[in-house]
Structures are given as C-alpha cells and as structure tokens.
Design a protein around this motif. Structure first.
Motif, PDB file in Angstrom:
ATOM      1  N   UNK A  75       0.815  -1.216   0.000  1.00  0.00           N
ATOM      2  CA  UNK A  75       0.000   0.000   0.000  1.00  0.00           C
ATOM      3  C   UNK A  75       0.848   1.265   0.000  1.00  0.00           C
ATOM      4  N   UNK A  76       2.086   1.149   0.484  1.00  0.00           N
ATOM      5  CA  UNK A  76       2.958   2.322   0.586  1.00  0.00           C
ATOM      6  C   UNK A  76       3.987   2.367  -0.522  1.00  0.00           C
ATOM      7  N   UNK A  77       4.593   1.203  -0.812  1.00  0.00           N
ATOM      8  CA  UNK A  77       5.746   1.189  -1.709  1.00  0.00           C
ATOM      9  C   UNK A  77       5.428   0.672  -3.103  1.00  0.00           C
ATOM     10  N   UNK A  78       4.163   0.620  -3.467  1.00  0.00           N
ATOM     11  CA  UNK A  78       3.803   0.210  -4.828  1.00  0.00           C
ATOM     12  C   UNK A  78       4.511   1.093  -5.845  1.00  0.00           C
ATOM     13  N   UNK A  79       4.816   0.504  -7.012  1.00  0.00           N
ATOM     14  CA  UNK A  79       5.641   1.209  -8.010  1.00  0.00           C
ATOM     15  C   UNK A  79       5.015   2.526  -8.451  1.00  0.00           C
ATOM     16  N   UNK A  80       3.711   2.596  -8.452  1.00  0.00           N
ATOM     17  CA  UNK A  80       3.050   3.823  -8.893  1.00  0.00           C
ATOM     18  C   UNK A  80       3.094   4.950  -7.881  1.00  0.00           C
ATOM     19  N   UNK A  81       3.511   4.669  -6.668  1.00  0.00           N
ATOM     20  CA  UNK A  81       3.564   5.688  -5.625  1.00  0.00           C
ATOM     21  C   UNK A  81       4.880   6.469  -5.727  1.00  0.00           C
ATOM     22  N   UNK A  82       4.784   7.771  -5.947  1.00  0.00           N
ATOM     23  CA  UNK A  82       5.970   8.627  -6.021  1.00  0.00           C
ATOM     24  C   UNK A  82       6.405   9.005  -4.602  1.00  0.00           C
ATOM     25  N   UNK A  83       7.609   8.638  -4.233  1.00  0.00           N
ATOM     26  CA  UNK A  83       8.117   8.914  -2.890  1.00  0.00           C
ATOM     27  C   UNK A  83       9.368   9.768  -2.974  1.00  0.00           C
ATOM     28  N   UNK A  84       9.370  10.879  -2.238  1.00  0.00           N
ATOM     29  CA  UNK A  84      10.568  11.706  -2.168  1.00  0.00           C
ATOM     30  C   UNK A  84      11.292  11.436  -0.849  1.00  0.00           C
ATOM     31  N   UNK A  85      12.315  12.212  -0.570  1.00  0.00           N
ATOM     32  CA  UNK A  85      13.112  12.004   0.643  1.00  0.00           C
ATOM     33  C   UNK A  85      12.237  12.047   1.888  1.00  0.00           C
TER      34      UNK A  85
ATOM     35  N   UNK B 126      13.682 -16.906   1.547  1.00  0.00           N
ATOM     36  CA  UNK B 126      13.427 -15.839   2.529  1.00  0.00           C
ATOM     37  C   UNK B 126      14.419 -14.688   2.360  1.00  0.00           C
ATOM     38  N   UNK B 127      15.706 -15.029   2.294  1.00  0.00           N
ATOM     39  CA  UNK B 127      16.722 -13.980   2.208  1.00  0.00           C
ATOM     40  C   UNK B 127      16.651 -13.239   0.881  1.00  0.00           C
ATOM     41  N   UNK B 128      16.344 -13.956  -0.189  1.00  0.00           N
ATOM     42  CA  UNK B 128      16.202 -13.299  -1.499  1.00  0.00           C
ATOM     43  C   UNK B 128      15.064 -12.289  -1.470  1.00  0.00           C
ATOM     44  N   UNK B 129      13.960 -12.674  -0.832  1.00  0.00           N
ATOM     45  CA  UNK B 129      12.792 -11.783  -0.761  1.00  0.00           C
ATOM     46  C   UNK B 129      13.073 -10.568   0.118  1.00  0.00           C
ATOM     47  N   UNK B 130      13.759 -10.772   1.215  1.00  0.00           N
ATOM     48  CA  UNK B 130      13.989  -9.678   2.160  1.00  0.00           C
ATOM     49  C   UNK B 130      15.065  -8.698   1.697  1.00  0.00           C
TER      50      UNK B 130
ATOM     51  N   UNK C 259      15.634  -4.747   2.679  1.00  0.00           N
ATOM     52  CA  UNK C 259      16.746  -4.335   3.537  1.00  0.00           C
ATOM     53  C   UNK C 259      17.582  -3.258   2.840  1.00  0.00           C
ATOM     54  N   UNK C 260      17.745  -3.384   1.524  1.00  0.00           N
ATOM     55  CA  UNK C 260      18.444  -2.341   0.758  1.00  0.00           C
ATOM     56  C   UNK C 260      17.690  -1.022   0.835  1.00  0.00           C
ATOM     57  N   UNK C 261      16.367  -1.120   0.780  1.00  0.00           N
ATOM     58  CA  UNK C 261      15.546   0.094   0.865  1.00  0.00           C
ATOM     59  C   UNK C 261      15.719   0.747   2.233  1.00  0.00           C
ATOM     60  N   UNK C 262      15.754  -0.065   3.284  1.00  0.00           N
ATOM     61  CA  UNK C 262      15.973   0.470   4.628  1.00  0.00           C
ATOM     62  C   UNK C 262      17.353   1.124   4.724  1.00  0.00           C
ATOM     63  N   UNK C 263      18.352   0.515   4.085  1.00  0.00           N
ATOM     64  CA  UNK C 263      19.686   1.107   4.074  1.00  0.00           C
ATOM     65  C   UNK C 263      19.683   2.440   3.346  1.00  0.00           C
TER      66      UNK C 263
ATOM     67  N   UNK D 193      12.823  -1.133  -4.898  1.00  0.00           N
ATOM     68  CA  UNK D 193      11.376  -1.348  -4.801  1.00  0.00           C
ATOM     69  C   UNK D 193      10.882  -2.203  -5.954  1.00  0.00           C
ATOM     70  N   UNK D 194      11.345  -1.907  -7.171  1.00  0.00           N
ATOM     71  CA  UNK D 194      10.899  -2.657  -8.342  1.00  0.00           C
ATOM     72  C   UNK D 194      11.262  -4.131  -8.230  1.00  0.00           C
ATOM     73  N   UNK D 195      12.487  -4.394  -7.765  1.00  0.00           N
ATOM     74  CA  UNK D 195      12.911  -5.786  -7.596  1.00  0.00           C
ATOM     75  C   UNK D 195      12.065  -6.462  -6.522  1.00  0.00           C
ATOM     76  N   UNK D 196      11.891  -5.779  -5.389  1.00  0.00           N
ATOM     77  CA  UNK D 196      11.123  -6.357  -4.288  1.00  0.00           C
ATOM     78  C   UNK D 196       9.697  -6.669  -4.658  1.00  0.00           C
ATOM     79  N   UNK D 197       9.088  -5.816  -5.511  1.00  0.00           N
ATOM     80  CA  UNK D 197       7.695  -5.999  -5.867  1.00  0.00           C
ATOM     81  C   UNK D 197       7.485  -7.149  -6.856  1.00  0.00           C
ATOM     82  N   UNK D 198       8.541  -7.569  -7.538  1.00  0.00           N
ATOM     83  CA  UNK D 198       8.408  -8.648  -8.513  1.00  0.00           C
ATOM     84  C   UNK D 198       8.655 -10.032  -7.903  1.00  0.00           C
TER      85      UNK D 198
END
Length: 508
Positions: free
Chosen positions: A398-408, A437-441, A445-449, A496-501
């Motif tokens: 609901x937050x990180x969908x590809x269509x959602x534009x997110x700035x800093x 599990x690790x592939x999905x996460x 984790x990169x996004x959090x970094x 995000x794109x990788x995670x969503x696929x």
C-alpha cells in the motif's frame, strides 16, 4: 542434582550498606560471613568450556566441595543451571562422583579426568542473608567481594549480588530485586565469575558486536511458544550488547540494544491480536522511554560515518574541514559514556529488565486472556505466520507500490513502518526456506539502508545553513546534497521494483 534459580547483579563496592537498609523490614532467618576459595578446572583445549560446563572445587573452611554446572537457561539475568555437588577430601576433582547422565553424550570421561588442570581461581568474601519473604518464600541474598586470578597474573575484581530462591515462588526473587534496585547502582549480569575467569585465562578481549538474527522458531512450536521465543531472543541480544558496551565504548553495541528493543515492541504488536494491549501496557511505556533515552545513537552513527577515514565522504566539498569541525562539535554534545553507564545502572532501567524477565517467566499475559485467545495461542505457529506475513506484505504494498511517487521526506516518514515489517519477519520467517526468505527480504533491507543513507545526509543538511560558511560553499553543499539525493532515490526505486516482482516466500 539440584537446579539453581537465581538473579545476579554487578554492583559497587559499598552496596552492602544498601542491602542492610533494604532488608531491615524483612525477617532474617540466617546470617553469616565467610571467605570462599574456588579453583576452576578444564583441559588444555577447554573441552568443558566448549560444552558450556563449569567444574570447580570450592573450599568452605576445611571442607572441599566439587560442583559441576551444566548448560542452563538465562533470561535477563535469571539463571537456571543444573548442578551436581559432592564432598571431596582435597581440592583435586574426582569425576567418578558425578552421575554418568550429567555428561554430554560421547564425552570420554577417563581422558577428561587425566587431562584436567587448574585454570583460574575466584577468591572472595561472601556475606549471606537467608530471608523470609512476605509470601513465605525463602530467598538467599549474597554479597561477594574479592577477585578472579589466573596462574599468569591475570586479575579481575569481584563485586556482585546474587539472589537465590531456596523455597517458594520465583516471583519472590523479583520482588526483592526491585527493592534493591530502588536507588540504582546495580546492573543485571549474565557473565559469571567462571566466565570472567575463562576470559582471563584465555586472554579473551571481549565479545564482538553482532547483528540481530532471526528468531529460531520451528513448526513444532505453538503461537505462544513462538512469542516467548521472540522475547527471549531479543532479551539475549539486548543483554549481550549491554555487556559489550560496559566493557568498551562501542557505539554499535547501543545501536544493537535499540534493535533488540524494537524487536520486543514489534513482537508485542505482531501477537497483539491475541494478547491484549493492557497486558503489556506498562512494559510498552517503559520500552518507549528507553528508546527515547537512546535515540541519540542514530545521529551519532551518522556523524561517525561522516567523519570516518578523515572525512572521506565529504572529500569533494571545499568546506570539508569546517564541516568536520562542526560535526565533531555536535558529536561531543551527544551523551558521554559516563552518562550512558549511569543509565545502565539506574533503577528504572534495571526494573524494566526485571519486569520483562518476570513477565516472560510467569506468562504475565495469561490473566488477561479469554478461552478463545488461549486456544489460538496453543495452535501451531505456521498458520499464524502465514497470515501475519501476508498482512505485513499488504501493508508494504500500500505504501511502496511502483506507482507511488516517494521523495526524501516520504521515505523518512515510512522508515518506522518498513522497520516494523522487517522485524515481524524476524519473529517468524525462520519457519521458511532460507534462500527464498533472504532473497525476498534483501531488496527491502536495501531500501531500509537507503533511508539510513538519507539520514546520513541530515547532519550535513543542517550545517549547510550555517552563517559562518561562505555563500559559495553553501551553494556547493546544496548541489552536492541534491546529487546524493537523486542518486539515492534512483537506487531505492530499483530496490522497490525488484522487491515488488519477487514471490512472497511464505507462498512458495
């Protein structure tokens, strides 16, 4: 065989005065003072240590007692370890007096006995009080003051308080512990005298900082058992890194303590549909207080990274040196080590750990449950994990969908949400295949970094408006920040794109 149930604390040398004040209103059944000498034994290759076994011979006046302690359980300072005792005629161990079933399977006792050597000694004065608690339980309170020494001159002072349950309810230990902690000055400890002796004997320089790992849950566990496992896992991580920080000024240890607190808070949320919030209301309040006390560590980590390697990160800025000076000044304004150690020895901090431990051990949520909740907590964990992870995934979508534009600003706002969802995974994801599990996460984790990298820029952003800087320098900093931000946003969109696929690992 006996099983000790005790709490251990590290205290100041004059703590015996506080003890006498606190027990003045309790009935003292026995009181004594004596000198104790202990010799600890192991083989040259530390066979006993590798099996988490301690072997000592203790001298009581002219009596020698051999004690074997096997691996046990420690939760926030509460020790439960099976032990085997036998009287000896001398300080030389006699392994034939220890039951065969006390030893790990496959251990060659004859070879072990032939290769035992004294490794270190613990010699201390012990003041003891056997106390009758208001609930009729009996608790032995001991104050130990002395030293740990090795054959090669190693030395470590001993100043500890131990509370051991002699009869009655475990809760009596915590009641007395809270009384002792009222004025601060003590810290729960799971580093025994023997462990300190082994460190001296082996030249061990301290434990490393470790990242928070998955909670080790399995399909054989119930929902409630998995909940307890998550809390104990977090407490172990917390207490481990508290000891690391006490031994050396390792700021990353404080960061890992914060991760442990986050895991506890998220476990309370994850299982909150079954365990009412009112059952943990006071705990959540105190956990939030502690997070506030330690929230400076995030800024401190960012400044450390900016200053690392002589400010390499800022090398392209003309104002690198004045920025580094200002960052150093800001770093100096953060809590000093002495302030942090004072917090770790404070009454409120100690009582938080005591209350958490007691809540787990006594299943403090049970009185708040109805029959339906108890039934659901008794179900196998797998279905609960599937459902919880699916809900967590829907929240991320609901937050990180590809269509959602997110700035800093949007990313920074969503950091708590992303961290919570990753922590939920820590609680139950060990049920699933590691690779999937690790592939999905990984992309999340990169996004959090990436969000943490945005935070890294914040101290520089604050300094960019400094009136002491030349206008050209401020303009260069703004341009530099813009490039960094653009690069981060691009990389985070890719994550995000990788995670969503990727297919959710709990559906595979």
């Amino acid at each position: 065989m006996e099983t000790e149930i005790e709490l251990k604390f590290f205290v100041s040398t004059d703590f015996s005065r506080q003890i006498r004040d606190k027990i003045a209103d309790l009935k003292v059944l026995q009181q004594r003072q004596r000198d104790l000498g202990n010799i600890y034994y192991d083989t040259p290759d530390y066979v006993l240590r590798r099996h988490d076994i301690g072997l000592r011979v203790r001298r009581y006046d002219d009596v020698f007692v051999q004690t074997l302690k096997t691996a046990g359980r420690v939760v926030a300072g509460l020790h439960q370890r099976p032990e085997y005792n036998a009287e000896l005629e001398s300080p030389v161990p006699d392994l034939s007096l220890i039951p065969a079933d006390a030893w790990p399977e496959g251990l060659d006792i004859e070879s072990l006995s032939a290769n035992l050597n004294p490794l270190f000694s613990t010699d201390f004065e012990r003041q003891q009080w056997l106390l009758a608690m208001p609930d009729s339980s009996q608790v032995e309170l001991a104050f130990d003051s002395g030293e740990v020494t090795t054959e090669n001159g190693g030395y470590d002072p001993i100043c500890e308080v131990e509370l051991e349950l002699k009869s009655g309810q475990t809760d009596a230990l915590f009641v007395l512990a809270r009384e002792l902690a009222e004025n601060g000055g003590l810290r729960l400890g799971n580093l025994s005298k023997a462990a300190r002796g082994y460190r001296l004997a082996t030249g061990y320089e301290g434990d490393p900082v470790k990242p928070l790992t998955m909670v080790h849950v399995s399909d054989q566990m119930s929902v409630e058992q998995s909940f307890v496992k998550a809390l104990e896992h977090a407490l172990d991580h917390w207490h481990y890194h508290e000891q690391v920080y006490v031994e050396r000024p390792e700021q990353e240890a404080i960061f890992e303590m914060c991760n442990a607190v986050s895991l506890i808070r998220q476990a309370l949320v994850l299982y909150g549909g079954l365990i009412p919030r009112r059952a943990s209301a006071l705990l959540r309040q105190e956990l939030q207080w502690l997070e506030g006390e330690l929230d400076w560590v995030y800024e401190g980590r960012a400044i450390e990274r900016l200053l690392d390697d002589k400010g390499h990160f800022l090398r392209k800025l003309n104002a690198q040196k004045p920025l580094m000076a200002k960052l150093s000044d800001r770093y100096d304004e953060l809590p000093e080590r002495a302030e942090v150690l004072e917090l770790l020895h404070s009454s409120r901090y100690c009582n938080l750990l005591l209350d958490l431990s007691r809540w787990i051990l006594t299943r403090g949520w049970q009185p708040f449950l109805d029959d339906k909740a108890r039934e659901k907590l008794g179900e196998p964990i797998r279905q609960f994990a599937n459902r919880s992870l699916a809900q967590s995934w829907d929240e991320l979508l609901s937050v990180f969908a590809e269509g959602n534009e997110l700035d800093r600003f949007a990313y920074l706002d969503q950091q708590p949400r992303l961290n919570r969802n990753l922590m939920s995974g820590c609680c139950v994801a060990a049920l699933f295949e590691t690779e999937e599990r690790e592939t999905f996460r990984l992309p999340w984790l990169d996004l959090l970094q990436g969000i943490e990298d945005f935070q890294l820029l914040e101290p520089v952003r604050k300094l960019a408006d400094d009136e002491d800087l030349e206008e050209d320098d401020r303009a260069q900093i703004e341009k530099w920040l813009g490039r960094k931000e653009e690069s981060l946003l691009h990389a985070m969109m890719q994550s995000r794109q990788i995670g969503l696929t990727l297919a959710p690992y709990w559906d595979i």
